[in-house]
Design a protein around this motif. Structure first.
Motif, PDB file in Angstrom:
ATOM      1  N   ARG A   1      23.985  47.859  41.516  1.00  0.00           N
ATOM      2  CA  ARG A   1      24.867  47.085  40.135  1.00  0.00           C
ATOM      3  C   ARG A   1      25.829  47.952  39.634  1.00  0.00           C
ATOM      4  O   ARG A   1      26.890  49.200  39.977  1.00  0.00           O
ATOM      5  CB  ARG A   1      23.484  47.567  38.050  1.00  0.00           C
ATOM      6  N   THR A   2      26.718  48.069  38.501  1.00  0.00           N
ATOM      7  CA  THR A   2      28.303  48.528  38.435  1.00  0.00           C
ATOM      8  C   THR A   2      28.061  50.003  37.091  1.00  0.00           C
ATOM      9  O   THR A   2      28.687  50.789  37.973  1.00  0.00           O
ATOM     10  CB  THR A   2      29.246  47.533  37.534  1.00  0.00           C
ATOM     11  N   GLU A   3      26.758  49.756  37.217  1.00  0.00           N
ATOM     12  CA  GLU A   3      26.673  51.045  36.795  1.00  0.00           C
ATOM     13  C   GLU A   3      26.189  52.490  38.283  1.00  0.00           C
ATOM     14  O   GLU A   3      26.722  53.958  37.624  1.00  0.00           O
ATOM     15  CB  GLU A   3      25.304  51.129  35.982  1.00  0.00           C
TER      16      GLU A   3
ATOM     17  N   TYR B   1      32.535  35.672  40.193  1.00  0.00           N
ATOM     18  CA  TYR B   1      31.961  37.150  41.074  1.00  0.00           C
ATOM     19  C   TYR B   1      32.909  38.517  39.625  1.00  0.00           C
ATOM     20  O   TYR B   1      33.809  39.426  40.154  1.00  0.00           O
ATOM     21  CB  TYR B   1      32.563  37.854  41.922  1.00  0.00           C
ATOM     22  N   ASP B   2      33.096  37.741  38.641  1.00  0.00           N
ATOM     23  CA  ASP B   2      33.774  38.349  37.369  1.00  0.00           C
ATOM     24  C   ASP B   2      33.158  39.798  36.996  1.00  0.00           C
ATOM     25  O   ASP B   2      32.113  40.450  37.027  1.00  0.00           O
ATOM     26  CB  ASP B   2      33.050  37.428  36.319  1.00  0.00           C
ATOM     27  N   ILE B   3      34.055  40.680  37.660  1.00  0.00           N
ATOM     28  CA  ILE B   3      33.972  41.761  36.870  1.00  0.00           C
ATOM     29  C   ILE B   3      33.447  42.452  35.538  1.00  0.00           C
ATOM     30  O   ILE B   3      32.513  43.340  35.148  1.00  0.00           O
ATOM     31  CB  ILE B   3      35.218  43.016  37.355  1.00  0.00           C
ATOM     32  N   HIS B   4      33.054  41.248  34.459  1.00  0.00           N
ATOM     33  CA  HIS B   4      32.890  41.893  33.254  1.00  0.00           C
ATOM     34  C   HIS B   4      31.731  41.517  33.155  1.00  0.00           C
ATOM     35  O   HIS B   4      30.787  41.189  31.919  1.00  0.00           O
ATOM     36  CB  HIS B   4      34.036  41.554  32.651  1.00  0.00           C
TER      37      HIS B   4
ATOM     38  N   LEU C   1      30.496  50.525  49.540  1.00  0.00           N
ATOM     39  CA  LEU C   1      29.274  50.986  48.739  1.00  0.00           C
ATOM     40  C   LEU C   1      29.338  52.038  48.429  1.00  0.00           C
ATOM     41  O   LEU C   1      28.753  53.406  47.408  1.00  0.00           O
ATOM     42  CB  LEU C   1      28.071  49.627  48.197  1.00  0.00           C
ATOM     43  N   THR C   2      28.613  52.667  50.265  1.00  0.00           N
ATOM     44  CA  THR C   2      27.918  54.474  50.605  1.00  0.00           C
ATOM     45  C   THR C   2      29.285  55.029  49.954  1.00  0.00           C
ATOM     46  O   THR C   2      28.796  55.874  49.344  1.00  0.00           O
ATOM     47  CB  THR C   2      27.787  54.220  51.768  1.00  0.00           C
ATOM     48  N   ALA C   3      30.234  54.902  49.979  1.00  0.00           N
ATOM     49  CA  ALA C   3      31.065  55.260  49.352  1.00  0.00           C
ATOM     50  C   ALA C   3      31.593  55.724  48.475  1.00  0.00           C
ATOM     51  O   ALA C   3      32.194  56.698  47.693  1.00  0.00           O
ATOM     52  CB  ALA C   3      32.627  54.856  50.280  1.00  0.00           C
ATOM     53  N   VAL C   4      31.694  55.234  47.258  1.00  0.00           N
ATOM     54  CA  VAL C   4      32.341  54.671  46.220  1.00  0.00           C
ATOM     55  C   VAL C   4      30.494  55.374  45.534  1.00  0.00           C
ATOM     56  O   VAL C   4      30.959  55.520  43.734  1.00  0.00           O
ATOM     57  CB  VAL C   4      32.416  53.459  46.016  1.00  0.00           C
TER      58      VAL C   4
ATOM     59  N   ARG D   1      26.306  40.177  40.660  1.00  0.00           N
ATOM     60  CA  ARG D   1      27.518  39.278  41.684  1.00  0.00           C
ATOM     61  C   ARG D   1      29.182  40.643  40.779  1.00  0.00           C
ATOM     62  O   ARG D   1      30.059  40.590  41.276  1.00  0.00           O
ATOM     63  CB  ARG D   1      27.832  38.024  40.715  1.00  0.00           C
ATOM     64  N   ALA D   2      29.057  41.211  39.688  1.00  0.00           N
ATOM     65  CA  ALA D   2      29.861  41.679  39.041  1.00  0.00           C
ATOM     66  C   ALA D   2      30.015  43.058  40.133  1.00  0.00           C
ATOM     67  O   ALA D   2      31.383  43.256  40.305  1.00  0.00           O
ATOM     68  CB  ALA D   2      29.571  42.263  37.759  1.00  0.00           C
ATOM     69  N   LEU D   3      29.570  43.845  40.834  1.00  0.00           N
ATOM     70  CA  LEU D   3      29.441  45.220  41.333  1.00  0.00           C
ATOM     71  C   LEU D   3      30.236  44.056  42.978  1.00  0.00           C
ATOM     72  O   LEU D   3      31.317  44.475  43.642  1.00  0.00           O
ATOM     73  CB  LEU D   3      28.219  45.225  42.354  1.00  0.00           C
ATOM     74  N   VAL D   4      29.775  42.834  43.808  1.00  0.00           N
ATOM     75  CA  VAL D   4      30.637  42.342  44.725  1.00  0.00           C
ATOM     76  C   VAL D   4      32.043  41.650  44.129  1.00  0.00           C
ATOM     77  O   VAL D   4      33.403  42.430  45.091  1.00  0.00           O
ATOM     78  CB  VAL D   4      29.152  41.153  45.329  1.00  0.00           C
ATOM     79  N   GLY D   5      32.532  42.202  42.654  1.00  0.00           N
ATOM     80  CA  GLY D   5      33.383  41.339  42.311  1.00  0.00           C
ATOM     81  C   GLY D   5      34.293  42.709  42.275  1.00  0.00           C
ATOM     82  O   GLY D   5      35.688  42.838  42.848  1.00  0.00           O
ATOM     83  N   ARG D   6      33.569  44.208  41.842  1.00  0.00           N
ATOM     84  CA  ARG D   6      34.585  45.276  42.466  1.00  0.00           C
ATOM     85  C   ARG D   6      35.196  45.640  43.914  1.00  0.00           C
ATOM     86  O   ARG D   6      35.818  45.964  43.805  1.00  0.00           O
ATOM     87  CB  ARG D   6      33.835  46.079  41.749  1.00  0.00           C
ATOM     88  N   TYR D   7      34.268  44.855  44.603  1.00  0.00           N
ATOM     89  CA  TYR D   7      33.853  45.245  45.645  1.00  0.00           C
ATOM     90  C   TYR D   7      35.606  44.143  46.307  1.00  0.00           C
ATOM     91  O   TYR D   7      36.851  44.533  46.865  1.00  0.00           O
ATOM     92  CB  TYR D   7      33.117  44.571  46.664  1.00  0.00           C
TER      93      TYR D   7
END
Length: 582
Positions: free
Chosen positions: A5-7, A81-84, A118-121, A136-142
């Motif tokens: 998740r984004t957290e 993939y809305d980041i919010h 994801l491994t890097a961040v 999906r929000a996390l994929v949006g961040r990517y």
């Protein structure tokens, strides 16, 4: 299995803010060529990446201005993939498949797959596995990181401008196209339409007195459901992936907790009544990432013989019978623990014909009550946990995913007869997707827990009708057998598809009224998309490269609702024509 998740990551500046900050640092130049991309989701991002990489590989002295239009500031990720959006909304495939870069440019840019990024961040010690899932929000961040990397080192002769306004129409003037919004117009030399999910479904019920708050025509954003009162009876039209998002928004999104297969309610939940034409729930699947079981009949060589055809293919008589056989072979291969074709055929022959597992058993199970639907969901969860190698049913369901790329290639190149394409589009595509492309197990376990808690009440309707009752201020949902329920709120969880004949997309309706586009037609069948060639180029606009990419090509191309960077990639043809005289 981990759900990311984004957290779990370091939050970075969003792409729109990044570009706006850079734009203020750039000096204005005279650009001899202006191109436009309409649509800021993944397909628009992929097209932008192609364009910029081609200019890096083949430098030119010309100056290019790229106008990238989107209805809001969610460039790169789009609404899907809305980041919010809430982190309980998940992608329905494991993260090892997510790669937003094109392999042709691996030596020219800082490429990272989703797993590598994801491994890097990530900020926790848990290792990242390709069989994990993600929000999906996390994929949006990517995707926004990919957009940032794409624009970090623009060639000096390229300027990118982000325009966060919905495009309402385009007009065609000799060798130029005018792209118009409510507040402005831009003249461009080349245009790519990557408009994504801009289509509305036809209303299930027409009545001038239905309050808008009681009939929710589009499921996203899920934040709009906050106004639905606790304990209210809510009907949901559709039992696919969107239904799951709605159910989670109305439960987990209101503070409910899932723990050890049980749901702990807060008392804020409504009662949810999902239904559809068939009332068959979607099937979950485990992480399908490693090597898969082989096909027996529908091999690459088998498909290549069809690819060499000059005449169109009848899907119903020339492809479907082989799918039926392949599904049965896959089922019994796992059942007897053998991949020997003769041994499998011998086993099938020993099973009485009326007892043999068939494609109909897979696609059309007979579920006549709520209890049978819930039991079916439980069974599917158990089979998904076993996986394709140990579950005959999951092996049978996996056949479609293996042959789908070939089905799509035949669709685009040789083509299917009009009548059989209509059957593929209207029934088989959805039926196969229901059993093959479902949600992760964790999400379906939540749906099962909500059913056991009485918060979801499945309705075994068949072709139900919906009627608004003005006096009661409720919807009456009734099927031909007499089964009926009343709900105060109705939510449409279906995904709209191109349907020019139904005027279900404001932008394309405007183009059709102007005569700029016409409907695609195949032997009397009009799937609903605009006429384009096999490269995605609009056939009714001459002298200007106007191409389509993504969901707006459905009907000419097949199964484009995907994050794939390479499948049905019409953006490369748009870039090639746009830069041919560089």
């Amino acid at each position: 299995m981990m759900i990311w998740r984004t957290e779990h990551i370091v939050q970075e500046t969003n792409f729109y803010t990044y570009v706006q900050a850079r734009e203020r640092e750039n000096q204005s130049l005279h650009y001899s060529n202006t191109v436009a991309i309409v649509g800021g989701g993944p397909k628009g991002l992929y097209a932008l990446n192609h364009f910029i990489n081609q200019l890096k590989l083949y430098p030119t002295s010309k100056y290019f201005k790229i106008l990238w239009f989107n209805q809001d500031k969610l460039f790169g990720c789009g609404p899907n993939y809305d980041i919010h959006q809430p982190d309980y909304l998940l992608i329905n495939y494991c993260i090892g498949h997510v790669q937003a870069f094109h392999p042709d440019y691996r030596d020219y840019e800082n490429q990272k797959s989703f797993v590598d990024w994801l491994t890097a961040v990530k900020t926790i010690d848990t290792p990242v596995a390709p069989t994990d899932f993600a929000s999906r929000a996390l994929v949006g961040r990517y995707l926004q990181w990919v957009a940032t990397e794409t624009t970090r080192n623009l060639p000096t002769n390229v300027q990118l401008e982000l325009i966060s306004q919905p495009v309402t129409t385009i007009t065609y003037q000799d060798i130029k196209v005018m792209v118009e919004t409510q507040t402005g117009a831009w003249e461009v030399d080349s245009l790519l339409l990557a408009t994504g999910h801009c289509y509305q479904n036809s209303p299930l019920v027409h009545h001038p007195e239905i309050p808008a708050a009681h009939y929710i025509r589009a499921a996203y954003p899920v934040s709009q459901f906050a106004a639905i009162p606790p304990q209210e009876h809510v009907g949901v039209v559709g039992l696919g992936l969107t239904f799951i998002d709605i159910a989670l928004a109305l439960t987990e999104g209101r503070g409910g907790v899932f723990s050890h297969g049980q749901y702990k309610p807060t008392g804020k939940e409504p009662v949810i009544y999902p239904f559809s034409r068939t009332s068959l729930p979607i099937c979950c699947r485990g992480p399908q990432y490693h090597a898969q079981r082989p096909l027996f009949l529908m091999t690459d060589a088998w498909f290549r013989t069809l690819m060499d055809r000059s005449a169109k293919i009848d899907f119903l008589t020339e492809v479907l019978p082989s799918i039926e056989k392949e599904v049965q072979l896959a089922y019994y291969s796992v059942l007897i623990g053998s991949t020997d074709l003769q041994a499998i055929l011998k086993k099938i022959k020993c099973v009485p014909k009326e007892e043999r597992f068939t494609l109909k058993d897979l696609l059309q199970p007979s579920l006549g009550s709520e209890e049978e639907i819930v039991s079916y969901i439980q069974m599917n969860i158990e089979e998904a946990h076993k996986g394709e190698d140990k579950s005959p049913r999951m092996a049978a369901a996996a056949v479609w995913g293996k042959i789908c790329p070939w089905i799509a290639d035949l669709y685009r190149t040789v083509g299917y007869t009009g009548a059989s394409q209509q059957q593929l589009d209207s029934y088989y595509f959805g039926a196969f997707n229901r059993v093959s492309y479902g949600p992760p197990i964790a999400n379906m376990e939540k749906i099962y827990a909500l059913a056991k808690a009485g918060i979801i009440r499945f309705c075994a309707f068949q072709n139900p009708k919906v009627r608004w009752q003005t006096r009661q201020q409720t919807f009456l949902i009734q099927d031909p057998s007499g089964l009926e329920i009343q709900v105060a709120t109705l939510i449409d969880a279906r995904i709209g598809r191109p349907a020019l004949q139904k005027k279900n997309a404001f932008f394309y309706d405007n183009l059709l009224q102007q005569g700029l586009i016409k409907q695609h037609e195949n032997e009397g069948y009009s799937p609903g998309t605009l006429s384009m060639d096999k490269h995605g180029k609009c056939t009714t606009i001459n002298n200007v490269p106007v191409y389509c990419y993504g969901s707006n090509t459905e009907g000419v191309f097949f199964d484009n609702d995907t994050l794939s960077r390479t499948k049905n990639n019409t953006a490369c043809y748009w870039v090639e024509e746009t830069l041919k005289d560089r």
